[in-house]
Design an enzyme around this catalytic site. Structure first.
Site, PDB file in Angstrom:
ATOM      1  N   PRO A  13       0.837  -1.126   0.010  1.00 54.13           N
ATOM      2  CA  PRO A  13      -0.141   0.067  -0.137  1.00 54.13           C
ATOM      3  C   PRO A  13       0.924   1.252   0.148  1.00 54.13           C
ATOM      4  CG  PRO A  13      -0.560  -1.565   1.891  1.00 54.13           C
ATOM      5  CD  PRO A  13       0.767  -1.998   1.129  1.00 54.13           C
ATOM      6  N   GLU A  14       0.658   2.213  -0.777  1.00 53.13           N
ATOM      7  CA  GLU A  14       1.387   3.350  -0.745  1.00 53.13           C
ATOM      8  C   GLU A  14       0.705   4.366   0.349  1.00 53.13           C
ATOM      9  OE1 GLU A  14       2.632   4.776  -4.363  1.00 53.13           O
ATOM     10  OE2 GLU A  14       2.657   2.969  -5.371  1.00 53.13           O
ATOM     11  N   LYS A  23       4.002   5.537   5.360  1.00 54.73           N
ATOM     12  CA  LYS A  23       3.296   4.425   5.368  1.00 54.73           C
ATOM     13  C   LYS A  23       3.050   3.763   6.750  1.00 54.73           C
ATOM     14  CE  LYS A  23       5.137   3.258   0.798  1.00 54.73           C
ATOM     15  NZ  LYS A  23       6.158   2.385  -0.132  1.00 54.73           N
ATOM     16  N   ASN A  47       5.691   2.446  -5.383  1.00 55.86           N
ATOM     17  CA  ASN A  47       6.058   2.014  -6.697  1.00 55.86           C
ATOM     18  C   ASN A  47       5.357   2.819  -7.884  1.00 55.86           C
ATOM     19  OD1 ASN A  47       8.189   0.487  -7.877  1.00 55.86           O
ATOM     20  ND2 ASN A  47       7.000  -1.232  -7.950  1.00 55.86           N
ATOM     21  N   ARG A  73      12.259  -3.024  -5.809  1.00 57.15           N
ATOM     22  CA  ARG A  73      11.120  -3.052  -6.294  1.00 57.15           C
ATOM     23  C   ARG A  73      11.177  -2.845  -7.954  1.00 57.15           C
ATOM     24  NH1 ARG A  73       6.968  -1.381  -3.115  1.00 57.15           N
ATOM     25  NH2 ARG A  73       5.526  -2.324  -4.522  1.00 57.15           N
TER      26      ARG A  73
END
Ligand SMILES: [Zn+2]
Length: 278
Positions: A2-3, A52, A171, A268
Protein backbone atom coordinates in the site's frame (compact mmCIF):
# COMPACT_ATOMS: atom_id res chain seq x y z
CA UNK A 1 2.61 -2.59 -0.95
CA UNK A 2 0.00 0.00 0.00
CA UNK A 3 1.27 3.49 -0.77
CA UNK A 4 0.95 6.40 1.62
CA UNK A 5 -2.44 7.55 0.35
CA UNK A 6 -3.91 4.15 1.32
CA UNK A 7 -2.64 4.48 4.88
CA UNK A 8 -3.91 8.05 5.17
CA UNK A 9 -7.34 6.91 4.00
CA UNK A 10 -7.21 4.04 6.49
CA UNK A 11 -6.35 6.45 9.32
CA UNK A 12 -9.39 8.51 8.34
CA UNK A 13 -11.65 5.45 8.44
CA UNK A 14 -10.26 4.34 11.81
CA UNK A 15 -10.72 7.79 13.26
CA UNK A 16 -14.29 8.07 11.99
CA UNK A 17 -15.10 4.63 13.40
CA UNK A 18 -13.36 4.70 16.78
CA UNK A 19 -12.18 8.16 17.91
CA UNK A 20 -13.71 9.28 21.18
CA UNK A 21 -15.12 5.87 22.09
CA UNK A 22 -14.08 3.05 24.41
CA UNK A 23 -12.78 0.13 22.34
CA UNK A 24 -12.49 -3.56 23.03
CA UNK A 25 -9.04 -4.69 21.90
CA UNK A 26 -8.21 -8.33 21.37
CA UNK A 27 -5.81 -10.52 19.47
CA UNK A 28 -7.67 -13.60 18.22
CA UNK A 29 -4.49 -14.93 16.62
CA UNK A 30 -2.55 -14.32 19.84
CA UNK A 31 0.58 -12.43 18.82
CA UNK A 32 -0.73 -9.10 20.15
CA UNK A 33 -2.58 -10.62 23.09
CA UNK A 34 -0.60 -9.10 25.95
CA UNK A 35 -0.80 -5.56 24.56
CA UNK A 36 -4.45 -5.98 23.62
CA UNK A 37 -5.33 -6.94 27.18
CA UNK A 38 -3.57 -3.81 28.45
CA UNK A 39 -5.52 -1.62 26.02
CA UNK A 40 -8.86 -3.38 26.28
CA UNK A 41 -11.66 -0.95 27.07
CA UNK A 42 -9.53 2.18 26.70
CA UNK A 43 -10.69 5.18 24.71
CA UNK A 44 -9.22 5.68 21.27
CA UNK A 45 -8.37 9.34 20.73
CA UNK A 46 -7.32 9.58 17.10
CA UNK A 47 -5.56 7.88 14.22
CA UNK A 48 -2.94 9.32 11.91
CA UNK A 49 -0.61 8.26 9.14
CA UNK A 50 2.92 9.30 8.44
CA UNK A 51 4.09 7.89 5.15
CA UNK A 52 3.24 4.21 5.29
CA UNK A 53 3.19 4.11 9.10
CA UNK A 54 -0.05 4.21 11.05
CA UNK A 55 -0.56 5.38 14.64
CA UNK A 56 -3.69 4.74 16.66
CA UNK A 57 -3.59 7.02 19.68
CA UNK A 58 -5.13 5.57 22.81
CA UNK A 59 -5.77 7.44 26.06
CA UNK A 60 -2.81 7.51 28.43
CA UNK A 61 -0.29 8.57 25.75
CA UNK A 62 -0.26 5.08 24.30
CA UNK A 63 0.07 4.34 20.62
CA UNK A 64 -0.56 1.27 18.52
CA UNK A 65 2.05 1.52 15.79
CA UNK A 66 1.18 -0.41 12.63
CA UNK A 67 2.96 -0.98 9.33
CA UNK A 68 1.10 -3.16 6.86
CA UNK A 69 4.14 -4.17 4.82
CA UNK A 70 3.46 -6.02 1.60
CA UNK A 71 0.61 -8.23 2.69
CA UNK A 72 -1.06 -6.59 5.67
CA UNK A 73 -4.74 -5.69 5.60
CA UNK A 74 -6.78 -3.59 8.00
CA UNK A 75 -10.49 -3.89 7.35
CA UNK A 76 -12.84 -1.45 9.10
CA UNK A 77 -16.60 -1.85 8.82
CA UNK A 78 -19.86 -1.32 10.65
CA UNK A 79 -21.04 -4.43 12.40
CA UNK A 80 -24.63 -5.59 12.59
CA UNK A 81 -25.05 -5.47 16.35
CA UNK A 82 -25.23 -1.71 16.69
CA UNK A 83 -28.41 -1.79 18.74
CA UNK A 84 -27.03 -3.51 21.82
CA UNK A 85 -25.62 -0.43 23.47
CA UNK A 86 -22.19 -1.91 24.05
CA UNK A 87 -19.40 -3.43 22.02
CA UNK A 88 -20.28 -7.01 21.11
CA UNK A 89 -17.68 -9.67 21.89
CA UNK A 90 -19.07 -12.42 19.70
CA UNK A 91 -18.68 -11.08 16.19
CA UNK A 92 -17.75 -13.71 13.61
CA UNK A 93 -14.09 -14.06 12.81
CA UNK A 94 -12.25 -15.28 9.74
CA UNK A 95 -8.55 -15.84 9.20
CA UNK A 96 -5.60 -14.81 11.29
CA UNK A 97 -6.55 -11.57 12.99
CA UNK A 98 -3.58 -10.01 14.80
CA UNK A 99 -5.58 -7.21 16.37
CA UNK A 100 -9.30 -6.68 16.56
CA UNK A 101 -10.92 -3.43 17.62
CA UNK A 102 -14.63 -3.32 18.40
CA UNK A 103 -16.89 -0.58 19.67
CA UNK A 104 -20.65 -0.15 19.64
CA UNK A 105 -20.77 0.47 15.93
CA UNK A 106 -17.61 -0.75 14.21
CA UNK A 107 -15.14 -3.57 14.00
CA UNK A 108 -11.57 -3.31 12.73
CA UNK A 109 -9.56 -6.42 11.91
CA UNK A 110 -5.83 -6.20 11.31
CA UNK A 111 -4.24 -9.11 9.47
CA UNK A 112 -0.67 -9.83 8.46
CA UNK A 113 1.13 -6.56 9.31
CA UNK A 114 4.89 -6.43 9.54
CA UNK A 115 4.57 -4.15 12.57
CA UNK A 116 1.86 -4.11 15.21
CA UNK A 117 3.19 -2.90 18.52
CA UNK A 118 2.09 -0.97 21.56
CA UNK A 119 4.45 1.92 22.23
CA UNK A 120 4.50 5.13 24.23
CA UNK A 121 4.01 8.51 22.61
CA UNK A 122 7.74 9.22 22.75
CA UNK A 123 8.59 6.01 20.90
CA UNK A 124 6.10 6.89 18.18
CA UNK A 125 7.67 10.32 17.90
CA UNK A 126 11.04 8.62 17.43
CA UNK A 127 9.58 6.56 14.59
CA UNK A 128 8.25 9.76 13.05
CA UNK A 129 11.59 11.51 13.44
CA UNK A 130 13.15 8.82 11.23
CA UNK A 131 10.60 9.36 8.48
CA UNK A 132 10.97 11.82 5.67
CA UNK A 133 8.64 14.50 4.45
CA UNK A 134 5.14 13.27 3.70
CA UNK A 135 3.40 15.02 0.80
CA UNK A 136 0.09 14.29 2.51
CA UNK A 137 1.10 16.12 5.68
CA UNK A 138 3.00 19.17 4.59
CA UNK A 139 2.69 21.63 1.76
CA UNK A 140 6.29 22.64 1.39
CA UNK A 141 9.34 20.48 0.81
CA UNK A 142 11.50 20.95 3.91
CA UNK A 143 14.88 22.53 3.18
CA UNK A 144 16.64 19.71 5.05
CA UNK A 145 15.15 17.10 2.69
CA UNK A 146 16.00 19.24 -0.32
CA UNK A 147 19.59 19.51 0.93
CA UNK A 148 19.87 15.77 1.43
CA UNK A 149 18.52 15.06 -2.05
CA UNK A 150 20.89 17.69 -3.41
CA UNK A 151 23.86 15.87 -1.90
CA UNK A 152 22.86 12.31 -2.74
CA UNK A 153 24.70 10.35 -5.42
CA UNK A 154 22.06 7.67 -5.38
CA UNK A 155 19.66 7.33 -8.28
CA UNK A 156 16.61 9.59 -8.04
CA UNK A 157 14.46 6.49 -8.57
CA UNK A 158 15.86 4.99 -5.35
CA UNK A 159 15.78 8.25 -3.42
CA UNK A 160 12.06 8.73 -4.10
CA UNK A 161 11.43 5.36 -2.44
CA UNK A 162 13.65 6.12 0.57
CA UNK A 163 11.12 6.51 3.36
CA UNK A 164 13.59 8.49 5.45
CA UNK A 165 13.55 11.22 2.78
CA UNK A 166 10.11 11.15 1.23
CA UNK A 167 7.53 9.16 3.16
CA UNK A 168 4.59 7.45 1.54
CA UNK A 169 5.67 7.36 -2.08
CA UNK A 170 5.50 3.85 -3.48
CA UNK A 171 6.15 2.07 -6.71
CA UNK A 172 3.32 3.48 -8.82
CA UNK A 173 3.79 7.14 -7.95
CA UNK A 174 7.55 6.73 -8.38
CA UNK A 175 7.29 5.32 -11.89
CA UNK A 176 4.61 7.68 -13.12
CA UNK A 177 6.02 10.87 -11.58
CA UNK A 178 9.45 10.28 -13.07
CA UNK A 179 7.85 9.69 -16.45
CA UNK A 180 5.62 12.75 -16.14
CA UNK A 181 8.66 14.91 -15.57
CA UNK A 182 10.84 13.12 -18.14
CA UNK A 183 13.48 12.15 -15.59
CA UNK A 184 15.76 9.16 -16.14
CA UNK A 185 15.36 7.16 -12.90
CA UNK A 186 19.12 6.46 -12.87
CA UNK A 187 20.08 10.12 -12.67
CA UNK A 188 22.02 10.76 -9.47
CA UNK A 189 19.68 12.72 -7.21
CA UNK A 190 22.14 15.59 -6.89
CA UNK A 191 22.10 16.08 -10.68
CA UNK A 192 18.34 16.59 -10.80
CA UNK A 193 17.73 20.36 -10.93
CA UNK A 194 16.17 21.75 -7.75
CA UNK A 195 13.37 23.25 -9.85
CA UNK A 196 12.47 19.75 -11.05
CA UNK A 197 12.57 18.30 -7.52
CA UNK A 198 10.10 21.02 -6.49
CA UNK A 199 7.87 20.22 -9.45
CA UNK A 200 7.78 16.52 -8.56
CA UNK A 201 7.03 17.39 -4.96
CA UNK A 202 4.26 19.80 -5.94
CA UNK A 203 2.73 17.08 -8.09
CA UNK A 204 2.78 14.65 -5.17
CA UNK A 205 1.14 17.23 -2.91
CA UNK A 206 -1.56 17.74 -5.54
CA UNK A 207 -2.07 14.13 -6.63
CA UNK A 208 -1.79 12.09 -3.45
CA UNK A 209 -4.83 13.67 -1.69
CA UNK A 210 -6.85 12.65 -4.73
CA UNK A 211 -5.55 9.13 -4.08
CA UNK A 212 -6.83 9.34 -0.50
CA UNK A 213 -10.26 10.51 -1.64
CA UNK A 214 -10.74 8.06 -4.50
CA UNK A 215 -8.67 5.06 -3.43
CA UNK A 216 -7.03 5.21 -6.86
CA UNK A 217 -3.60 6.33 -7.91
CA UNK A 218 -4.44 8.93 -10.53
CA UNK A 219 -1.57 10.65 -12.28
CA UNK A 220 -2.51 11.50 -15.85
CA UNK A 221 -4.13 14.88 -16.48
CA UNK A 222 -7.11 13.15 -18.12
CA UNK A 223 -7.72 10.84 -15.15
CA UNK A 224 -7.28 13.66 -12.65
CA UNK A 225 -9.69 15.91 -14.53
CA UNK A 226 -12.35 13.21 -14.82
CA UNK A 227 -12.03 12.21 -11.16
CA UNK A 228 -12.27 15.82 -10.00
CA UNK A 229 -15.37 16.37 -12.15
CA UNK A 230 -17.00 13.23 -10.71
CA UNK A 231 -16.15 14.30 -7.16
CA UNK A 232 -17.62 17.74 -7.82
CA UNK A 233 -20.83 15.96 -8.84
CA UNK A 234 -20.90 14.09 -5.55
CA UNK A 235 -19.48 10.83 -6.95
CA UNK A 236 -16.58 8.70 -5.71
CA UNK A 237 -14.18 9.84 -8.42
CA UNK A 238 -13.17 6.23 -8.94
CA UNK A 239 -12.06 6.35 -12.54
CA UNK A 240 -10.00 3.51 -13.91
CA UNK A 241 -6.40 4.75 -13.88
CA UNK A 242 -4.40 4.81 -17.08
CA UNK A 243 -0.68 4.62 -16.59
CA UNK A 244 2.06 5.64 -18.98
CA UNK A 245 4.74 3.23 -17.77
CA UNK A 246 3.67 1.38 -14.63
CA UNK A 247 3.34 -2.32 -15.56
CA UNK A 248 3.43 -1.33 -19.22
CA UNK A 249 6.82 -2.88 -20.03
CA UNK A 250 7.01 -4.14 -23.60
CA UNK A 251 4.37 -1.63 -24.70
CA UNK A 252 4.97 1.67 -26.47
CA UNK A 253 5.39 4.84 -24.42
CA UNK A 254 2.31 7.05 -24.98
CA UNK A 255 4.56 10.11 -25.30
CA UNK A 256 7.38 8.98 -27.58
CA UNK A 257 6.56 5.45 -28.77
CA UNK A 258 9.72 3.84 -27.39
CA UNK A 259 9.25 0.50 -25.65
CA UNK A 260 8.73 0.78 -21.88
CA UNK A 261 11.18 -1.34 -19.88
CA UNK A 262 11.16 -3.00 -16.48
CA UNK A 263 14.09 -3.42 -14.14
CA UNK A 264 14.74 -3.75 -10.41
CA UNK A 265 15.62 -0.64 -8.43
CA UNK A 266 15.53 -0.17 -4.64
CA UNK A 267 14.18 -3.67 -4.30
CA UNK A 268 11.11 -3.08 -6.44
CA UNK A 269 10.26 -3.26 -10.11
CA UNK A 270 10.85 -0.01 -11.86
CA UNK A 271 9.06 0.85 -15.10
CA UNK A 272 10.37 3.61 -17.33
CA UNK A 273 10.81 4.80 -20.88
CA UNK A 274 14.38 4.99 -22.22
CA UNK A 275 13.11 7.16 -25.07
CA UNK A 276 11.89 10.29 -23.30
CA UNK A 277 13.14 9.93 -19.72
CA UNK A 278 16.61 11.27 -20.30
ZN1 LIG B 1 8.75 7.83 -23.84
Amino acid sequence: MPEGHTIHALAGRLEAAFAGTPVRFSSPQGRFAESASVLDGARVESAEAHGKHLAIHVEGERVVHVHLGLFGRFGVRRHRRVDRGEAPTDLPLTGQVRMRMVNRTHVGDLRGPIVCELVGLEEWQEVEAGLGADPLRGERLPQEVLDRIGRSRRAIGAVLMDQSLVAGVGNVYRAELLHRHEIDPHTPARDVPTRLVHEVWDDLVRLMPLGVRTGRILVSDGDVGRAEALLADGGTGRVRPRYAVYRRHGKPCPRCGETVVKEAMAGRNLFWCPGCQV
